[in-house]
Design an enzyme around this catalytic site. Structure first.
Site, PDB file in Angstrom:
ATOM      1  N   GLU A 295       1.618  -0.307  -4.868  1.00  0.00           N
ATOM      2  CA  GLU A 295       0.661   0.740  -5.217  1.00  0.00           C
ATOM      3  C   GLU A 295       1.336   2.099  -5.099  1.00  0.00           C
ATOM      4  OE1 GLU A 295      -1.637   2.668  -2.482  1.00  0.00           O
ATOM      5  OE2 GLU A 295      -3.492   2.707  -3.612  1.00  0.00           O
TER       6      GLU A 295
ATOM      7  N   ASP B 258       0.804  -1.219   0.000  1.00  0.00           N
ATOM      8  CA  ASP B 258       0.000   0.000   0.000  1.00  0.00           C
ATOM      9  C   ASP B 258       0.840   1.274   0.000  1.00  0.00           C
ATOM     10  OD1 ASP B 258      -2.822   1.096   0.631  1.00  0.00           O
ATOM     11  OD2 ASP B 258      -1.616   2.036   2.185  1.00  0.00           O
TER      12      ASP B 258
HETATM   13  C1  NOJ Z   1      -4.354   3.188  -0.529  1.00  0.00           C
HETATM   14  C2  NOJ Z   1      -5.512   2.321  -0.160  1.00  0.00           C
HETATM   15  O1  NOJ Z   1      -5.906   1.592  -1.285  1.00  0.00           O
HETATM   16  C3  NOJ Z   1      -6.585   3.224   0.350  1.00  0.00           C
HETATM   17  O2  NOJ Z   1      -7.806   2.570   0.512  1.00  0.00           O
HETATM   18  C4  NOJ Z   1      -6.113   3.836   1.636  1.00  0.00           C
HETATM   19  O3  NOJ Z   1      -7.040   4.801   2.066  1.00  0.00           O
HETATM   20  C5  NOJ Z   1      -4.768   4.529   1.464  1.00  0.00           C
HETATM   21  N1  NOJ Z   1      -3.844   3.779   0.675  1.00  0.00           N
HETATM   22  C6  NOJ Z   1      -4.120   4.726   2.792  1.00  0.00           C
HETATM   23  O4  NOJ Z   1      -3.727   3.493   3.325  1.00  0.00           O
END
Ligand code: NOJ
Length: 595
Positions: free
Chosen positions: A292, A220
């Protein structure tokens, strides 16, 4: 795309063992656990619900499931705010439930990928609590800084940094008497990666789950991991430059030079990749690591690694950022080319149509483009990611302000405009059937409302239909596991502005696959006689809901009937022709010689 699907690992004794790099052409299905299947009637999805539905996923043909966070959390950001990385959220079940899910998934041949949230924890985590008390080991586990106090005694944050979810990224802590940084919600304090103990703790988390047999991680918000080193700025965190004349409460009002995409990030990613590789031989599988980072294309590409270090697979967000409901064939081609031409040689591509942070695919691209976009995710080389419900063409409903839970929407404090950024609609419960709460829950309410079209858009209805998004998706997944979509050469062709063609041809002509998409409501008679490697006669092997042709139909290369919004896949008929010729020749030979 790598030519070989096998990674050859030389083990100590000098023998050669083949390890399956299973993810190079895999379908990974993202499950948002809160909304997939509720097994205990509390209105919230859970691990036992996922286990119950594994046969659905097996039948669909997916190779792996990625579970959005399932760990102990106060759910300020629905699991992306973790209290304990090594405990299961009680709402979702127990560690025993997780172990049972793993065992069953393994038994039926579905791999499990976990969400790893390295940038921040919950303030309820033991590390944060100790850090707030300035306990020596934990003192620097987070980013703490002093604010300023003006002549009236009013306190303000250390600098102008803004949270992704709006407003100051700093929160005052009454015990520590300092501000802590949170690049997302107040309930998500940023860890300090300049602290070696933090880096080690986060490696331990990876080991913990790898030892349980998971097949990889979705990581993430990795481009937020590092902030600028304050030592370089006289011990202070510098302001970020406003994009307009002044910085506002909006995240996009400043340039995030000091908080995002820092060079140090990549080394941490490479270290994690090396850690995952420690398990390759032992588990006889290469682990998937997908990161991500919403950032520029060159910065995304750096995650793949370099001449000396192997990196991750960076999520390809090009579709999400550049394709919409009005994109034409050229738009699709340039989105695909952007990834394929910028990707370093020998790396694996990936295709993402949506996730729990985006409008659902059918809502963003238009319901008429569901088959087309599912086809594109699955026909192109590399990894395909599917967010739950994309196989059905599930859409977003408006969720009223009063029922809105997403911190990104709530932070707007605006009952009129919140919906623009709300991620709740894409997170509504999955539609299994037309019973109450769409078969998601047998309780008396659900954590988010079920979308209103669940009676017609659901698994049971679409399974029973001759043609449906579900059936088309399933056919595409089956094709993806065949030789052409695993290793066929990719070519894309634009015919006018409405017709887009993807070919995946191999040296074995009969395997060749041709995907054709009509982005308009107009009907076309398509002639691809000039396309080399494509046989004169073709068989329809997948046909979307708007096609007049059906699976199994034959069509001539010179006369393909393409109805409005049709997405269809054809296969070369080489095998049959050669086979028929051989049979005719054999009969003729026997006739001539025996007569
Ligand atoms: C990306 C995640 O996919 C999202 O849902 C989240 O709010 C943020 N990162 C923070 O962790």
């Amino acid at each position: 795309m790598r030519a070989a699907l096998l990674l050859v690992v030389t083990v100590l004794v000098g023998t050669v063992v083949s390890v399956d790099v299973w993810w190079e052409s895999a379908v990974v299905y993202q499950i948002y656990p809160r909304s997939f299947k509720d097994s205990n009637g509390d209105g919230v999805g859970d691990l036992n619900g996922i286990k119950e539905k594994l046969p659905y996923l097996k039948d669909l043909g997916v190779d792996a499931i990625w579970l959005s966070p399932i760990f102990k959390s106060p759910m300020r950001d629905f699991g992306y705010d973790i209290t304990d990385y090594k405990e299961i959220s009680s709402e979702y079940g127990t560690m025993a439930d997780f172990d049972a899910l793993m065992a069953e998934a393994k038994r039926i041949g579905i791999r499990v990928i976990l969400d790893y949230v390295p940038n921040h924890t919950s303030p309820e985590s033991d590390w944060f609590q100790r850090s707030a008390l300035s306990e020596s080991k934990y003192k620097d586990y987070y980013i703490w800084a002093n604010g300023t106090v003006d002549s009236t005694g009013a306190r303000s944050p250390p600098n102008n940094w803004v949270s992704v979810f709006r407003k100051s990224a700093w929160e005052w802590h009454p015990t520590r008497l300092q501000y802590y940084l949170h690049q997302f919600a107040i309930g998500q304090p940023d860890l300090n990666y300049r602290n070696a103990d933090v880096r080690q703790e986060m490696k331990d988390v990876l080991h913990f789950w790898l030892k349980k047999g998971v097949s990889g991680f979705r990581m993430d918000a990795v481009n937020f991991i590092y902030e600028v080193d304050p030592a370089k700025f006289g011990g202070k965190y510098p302001n970020e430059a406003p994009i307009g004349s002044v910085a506002t409460d909006e995240y996009d009002s400043v340039n995030h030079t000091y908080t995002k995409d820092l060079d140090e990030t990549y080394n941490v990613i490479f270290d994690w990749r090396a850690l995952l590789d420690e398990y390759t031989t032992q588990h006889n599988e290469n682990k998937l690591m997908v990161t991500e980072a919403y950032t520029s294309l060159p910065m995304m590409m750096r995650y793949y690694g370099n001449a000396t270090r192997t990196g991750s697979v960076p999520f390809n967000f090009v579709y999400l950022e550049s394709i919409n409901s009005t994109s034409d064939a050229n738009g699709l081609k340039s989105a695909i080319d952007a990834w394929m031409t910028n990707m370093p040689a020998g790396k694996v591509a990936n295709w993402v149509n949506g996730n729990h942070d985006q409008k659902r695919m059918a809502t963003r691209y238009g319901e008429k483009r569901v088959d087309a976009m599912n086809m594109l995710a699955l026909i192109l080389p590399g990894l395909s990611f599917t967010y739950q419900g994309e196989e059905l063409g599930m859409t977003d409903d408006m969720i009223p302000w009063a029922s809105t839970l997403d911190p990104q929407a709530c932070n707007t404090e605006d009952p009129l405009q919140y919906w623009r950024v709300s991620r709740d609609p894409a997170r509504s419960p999955f539609h299994w059937d037309d019973s109450v709460f769409a078969g998601f829950s047998n309780g008396s309410s659900t954590w988010l409302p079920v979308a209103s079209n669940y009676r017609t858009v659901n698994v049971a209805v679409q399974r029973a239909m001759y043609k449906s998004h579900y059936n088309f998706y399933k056919d595409m997944v089956a094709l993806k596991h065949g030789p052409a979509l695993k290793s066929g050469k990719l070519e894309t062709h634009v015919l006018g502005s409405n017709v887009f063609i993807v070919t995946r041809l191999t040296s074995n002509q009969k395997e060749g696959i041709i995907g054709i998409i009509n982005l308009s409501g107009l009907s076309y008679q398509v002639d691809i006689t000039q396309m080399s490697g494509v046989t004169k006669e073709l068989t329809v092997v997948a046909s979307g809901v708007d096609c007049i042709v059906s699976k199994g139909d034959k069509t001539a290369k010179s006369d393909i009937r393409l109805s409005g919004y049709c997405a269809m896949v054809l296969q070369n008929a080489g095998q049959r022709l050669i086979y028929s010729f051989t049979v005719y020749f054999a009969i003729y030979f026997l006739y001539v010689n025996l007569a």
